[in-house]
Design a protein around this motif. Structure first.
Motif, PDB file in Angstrom:
ATOM      1  N   ARG A   1       0.832  -1.208   0.000  1.00 44.68           N
ATOM      2  CA  ARG A   1       0.000   0.000   0.000  1.00 44.68           C
ATOM      3  C   ARG A   1       0.869   1.262   0.000  1.00 44.68           C
ATOM      4  O   ARG A   1       0.653   2.198  -0.760  1.00 44.68           O
ATOM      5  CB  ARG A   1      -0.925  -0.033   1.217  1.00 44.68           C
ATOM      6  CG  ARG A   1      -1.783   1.206   1.466  1.00 44.68           C
ATOM      7  CD  ARG A   1      -2.848   1.433   0.413  1.00 44.68           C
ATOM      8  NE  ARG A   1      -2.319   2.096  -0.789  1.00 44.68           N
ATOM      9  CZ  ARG A   1      -3.039   2.372  -1.857  1.00 44.68           C
ATOM     10  NH1 ARG A   1      -4.326   2.042  -1.908  1.00 44.68           N
ATOM     11  NH2 ARG A   1      -2.512   2.968  -2.900  1.00 44.68           N
ATOM     12  N   GLU A   2       1.884   1.240   0.845  1.00 43.55           N
ATOM     13  CA  GLU A   2       2.760   2.414   0.995  1.00 43.55           C
ATOM     14  C   GLU A   2       3.525   2.668  -0.304  1.00 43.55           C
ATOM     15  O   GLU A   2       3.608   3.809  -0.778  1.00 43.55           O
ATOM     16  CB  GLU A   2       3.700   2.171   2.187  1.00 43.55           C
ATOM     17  CG  GLU A   2       4.536   3.361   2.600  1.00 43.55           C
ATOM     18  CD  GLU A   2       5.834   3.463   1.796  1.00 43.55           C
ATOM     19  OE1 GLU A   2       6.165   4.598   1.382  1.00 43.55           O
ATOM     20  OE2 GLU A   2       6.491   2.424   1.559  1.00 43.55           O
ATOM     21  N   ILE A   3       4.048   1.613  -0.920  1.00 48.02           N
ATOM     22  CA  ILE A   3       4.831   1.748  -2.165  1.00 48.02           C
ATOM     23  C   ILE A   3       3.931   2.259  -3.298  1.00 48.02           C
ATOM     24  O   ILE A   3       4.302   3.164  -4.047  1.00 48.02           O
ATOM     25  CB  ILE A   3       5.491   0.402  -2.537  1.00 48.02           C
ATOM     26  CG1 ILE A   3       6.584   0.051  -1.524  1.00 48.02           C
ATOM     27  CG2 ILE A   3       6.068   0.437  -3.956  1.00 48.02           C
ATOM     28  CD1 ILE A   3       7.054  -1.406  -1.581  1.00 48.02           C
ATOM     29  N   CYS A   4       2.737   1.679  -3.411  1.00 47.43           N
ATOM     30  CA  CYS A   4       1.806   2.097  -4.471  1.00 47.43           C
ATOM     31  C   CYS A   4       1.428   3.562  -4.311  1.00 47.43           C
ATOM     32  O   CYS A   4       1.379   4.318  -5.293  1.00 47.43           O
ATOM     33  CB  CYS A   4       0.560   1.210  -4.478  1.00 47.43           C
ATOM     34  SG  CYS A   4       0.852  -0.446  -5.135  1.00 47.43           S
ATOM     35  N   THR A   5       1.159   3.970  -3.090  1.00 48.98           N
ATOM     36  CA  THR A   5       0.784   5.363  -2.846  1.00 48.98           C
ATOM     37  C   THR A   5       1.936   6.294  -3.240  1.00 48.98           C
ATOM     38  O   THR A   5       1.736   7.309  -3.930  1.00 48.98           O
ATOM     39  CB  THR A   5       0.429   5.563  -1.356  1.00 48.98           C
ATOM     40  OG1 THR A   5      -0.633   4.672  -1.032  1.00 48.98           O
ATOM     41  CG2 THR A   5      -0.002   6.996  -1.076  1.00 48.98           C
ATOM     42  N   ARG A   6       3.135   5.930  -2.824  1.00 50.73           N
ATOM     43  CA  ARG A   6       4.306   6.785  -3.066  1.00 50.73           C
ATOM     44  C   ARG A   6       4.586   6.940  -4.558  1.00 50.73           C
ATOM     45  O   ARG A   6       5.047   7.997  -4.985  1.00 50.73           O
ATOM     46  CB  ARG A   6       5.515   6.202  -2.322  1.00 50.73           C
ATOM     47  CG  ARG A   6       6.747   7.052  -2.301  1.00 50.73           C
ATOM     48  CD  ARG A   6       7.594   6.832  -1.038  1.00 50.73           C
ATOM     49  NE  ARG A   6       7.695   5.442  -0.630  1.00 50.73           N
ATOM     50  CZ  ARG A   6       8.490   4.530  -1.214  1.00 50.73           C
ATOM     51  NH1 ARG A   6       9.252   4.871  -2.222  1.00 50.73           N
ATOM     52  NH2 ARG A   6       8.517   3.289  -0.764  1.00 50.73           N
TER      53      ARG A   6
ATOM     54  N   MET B   1      -3.251   0.150  -6.346  1.00 47.11           N
ATOM     55  CA  MET B   1      -3.191  -1.170  -5.714  1.00 47.11           C
ATOM     56  C   MET B   1      -4.548  -1.838  -5.928  1.00 47.11           C
ATOM     57  O   MET B   1      -5.571  -1.358  -5.432  1.00 47.11           O
ATOM     58  CB  MET B   1      -2.909  -1.046  -4.217  1.00 47.11           C
ATOM     59  CG  MET B   1      -2.925  -2.393  -3.491  1.00 47.11           C
ATOM     60  SD  MET B   1      -2.695  -2.201  -1.715  1.00 47.11           S
ATOM     61  CE  MET B   1      -2.766  -3.928  -1.199  1.00 47.11           C
ATOM     62  N   ILE B   2      -4.546  -2.924  -6.706  1.00 47.79           N
ATOM     63  CA  ILE B   2      -5.791  -3.637  -7.001  1.00 47.79           C
ATOM     64  C   ILE B   2      -5.741  -5.008  -6.333  1.00 47.79           C
ATOM     65  O   ILE B   2      -4.881  -5.834  -6.651  1.00 47.79           O
ATOM     66  CB  ILE B   2      -5.990  -3.810  -8.525  1.00 47.79           C
ATOM     67  CG1 ILE B   2      -5.994  -2.439  -9.211  1.00 47.79           C
ATOM     68  CG2 ILE B   2      -7.285  -4.571  -8.807  1.00 47.79           C
ATOM     69  CD1 ILE B   2      -6.049  -2.509 -10.733  1.00 47.79           C
ATOM     70  N   ALA B   3      -6.643  -5.236  -5.388  1.00 44.06           N
ATOM     71  CA  ALA B   3      -6.689  -6.520  -4.681  1.00 44.06           C
ATOM     72  C   ALA B   3      -7.706  -7.429  -5.371  1.00 44.06           C
ATOM     73  O   ALA B   3      -8.871  -7.054  -5.528  1.00 44.06           O
ATOM     74  CB  ALA B   3      -7.064  -6.311  -3.227  1.00 44.06           C
TER      75      ALA B   3
END
Ligand code: PLP
Length: 411
Positions: A223-228, A233-235
């Motif tokens: 989540r943190e990497i995708c936001t940055r 982020m698709i679950a």
């Protein structure tokens, strides 16, 4: 041949049914040699009247149990009113269904489809369009990152990024635009992202791979990497969603909010194919009339069934039941003395027993079937135990009796 071999399903024996299906059906599955003709709750019955516990639940599509009366009631009621309009017109059930789904998932918008693979395709189209229109990636350059050992369905594009040779080989040419990284490796995700990356598609627990549960903290890091990096982020919660893992969604175990979720299977209550993608307006808003669709997606029959399927999850507290009985089941399975069993893993009522490398679990599944429990192996040496979430503790104990019996005879 005009005369059917089967004089009506009532009189055909299991062997006749199997022989007919093998003769006229494409051999794209290798089912256990068992025929189900009636089903209720956790139990199914073959044409000879032998009863079995269903410990697969149609790959988690039957979380609410077979033929739940509330869901069947909704199906019959809606069948007497209206079944299909297409999206050329409004129907009076779809809005209510999507509103319920948004409330249940905590997202602002939903797009209804029918199968899980269609939900995944929809999410990927949404991500590519978002990447182009919002993130500013040149059309044709959009990249989606996925994981090794993934399972997201069977379409050409989805199998294009499969790492399972059985699912992939011979089906080329493959759809470009995907990058495959190891699962449960946040560093690999960070390293794989480029300015053209639009999404990371991930199963919060890899079901088909053998119920692979990532290390705690993985989804939070994702989540943190995708936001940055401004990557969606698709679950893919098609198998793990709707209380299967002891929380409403598997991402809830880490309190993670993805940008979108792919949903299916149990959304249709084991009755009707219903799938959907949920996301917020800033992402889902990229669709415009004509950009995507499905003739049956959002049909009133499926909508009525899905509303009832969501009711059952809440009314019967299946989230809590799945969590508590899952813990009990794993603890009991771990206590079984079976030297060739190497691991019991899972969350909630999505569980797997892993045997030694090279072990052939097919024979164990046949032995379980002969004693009255239906389960299916994956990857040869892994058996998944995923009963309907309406199962009672007594029924879990009954199943454990059968499993102990069979496992104790494995040499
Ligand atoms: C089953 C499954 C799908 C595909 O669903 P279908 O309805 O079979 O198309 C996609 N993703 C996951 C994680 C699944 O388990």
């Amino acid at each position: 041949m005009t005369d059917s071999v089967l004089k009506g399903a009532q009189t055909a024996s299991s062997q006749e049914v199997i022989d007919l299906a093998e003769r006229v059906g494409a051999h794209n599955y290798h089912p256990l040699p068992v025929v189900v003709s009636t089903a209720k709750g956790v139990w199914v019955e073959d044409p000879e009247g032998k009863r079995y516990m269903d410990f697969l639940s149609a790959y988690s599509a039957v979380n609410q149990g077979h033929r739940h009366p509330h869901i069947i009631g909704a199906l019959k009621d809606q069948a007497d009113r209206c079944t299909l309009t297409s999206r050329a017109f409004h129907n009076d059930r779809m809005g209510e269904f999507l509103d319920r789904l948004c409330t249940y998932t905590g997202f602002e918008m939903a797009l209804p489809m029918n199968t899980g693979a269609e939900a995944v395709e929809t999410a990927m189209k949404m991500a590519r369009l978002w990447g182009h229109k919002v993130k500013g990636v040149e059309n044709g350059k959009q990249e989606i990152i996925v994981c090794e050992e993934n399972f997201h369905g069977r379409t050409i594009s989805i199998i294009s990024f499969s790492t399972d040779p059985e699912a992939k080989e011979g089906f080329g040419p493959y759809t470009p635009g995907f990058k495959v990284i190891p699962y449960d490796d946040a560093g690999a995700l960070e390293a794989a992202i480029t300015p053209n990356t639009v999404a990371f598609l991930v199963e919060p627990i890899q079901g088909e791979a053998g119920v692979c549960v990532p290390a705690e903290g993985y989804l939070k890091q994702v989540r943190e990497i995708c936001t940055r990096h401004n990557v969606l982020m698709i679950a893919d919660e098609v198998q793990t969603g709707f209380c299967r893992t002891g929380r409403k969604f598997a991402v809830d175990h880490e309190d993670v909010r993805p940008d979108a979720m792919c949903l299916g299977k149990a959304l249709g209550g084991g009755v009707f194919p219903v799938s959907a993608v949920v996301a917020n307006q800033d992402v889902m808003g990229v669709f415009f009339p004509g950009s995507h669709g499905s003739t049956f997606g959002g049909n009133p029959l499926g909508a009525a069934v899905a509303i009832a399927a969501l009711d059952v999850l809440d009314n019967e507290q299946l989230e809590r039941k799945s969590r508590e009985l899952g813990e009990y089941l794993r603890e009991q399975l771990r206590g079984i003395d079976c030297p060739r069993m190497v691991q019991v893993r899972g969350k909630g009522l999505l569980n797997a027993v892993v045997f030694e490398d090279g072990f052939q679990a097919w024979d164990v599944c046949v032995a379980l079937k002969n004693k009255g429990l239906l389960a299916k192996q994956t990857h040869g040496n892994i058996i998944r135990f995923a009963p309907p979430l309406v199962i009672t503790k007594d029924e879990v104990d009954h199943a454990l009796g059968i499993i102990r019996d069979v496992f104790s005879q494995i040499s």
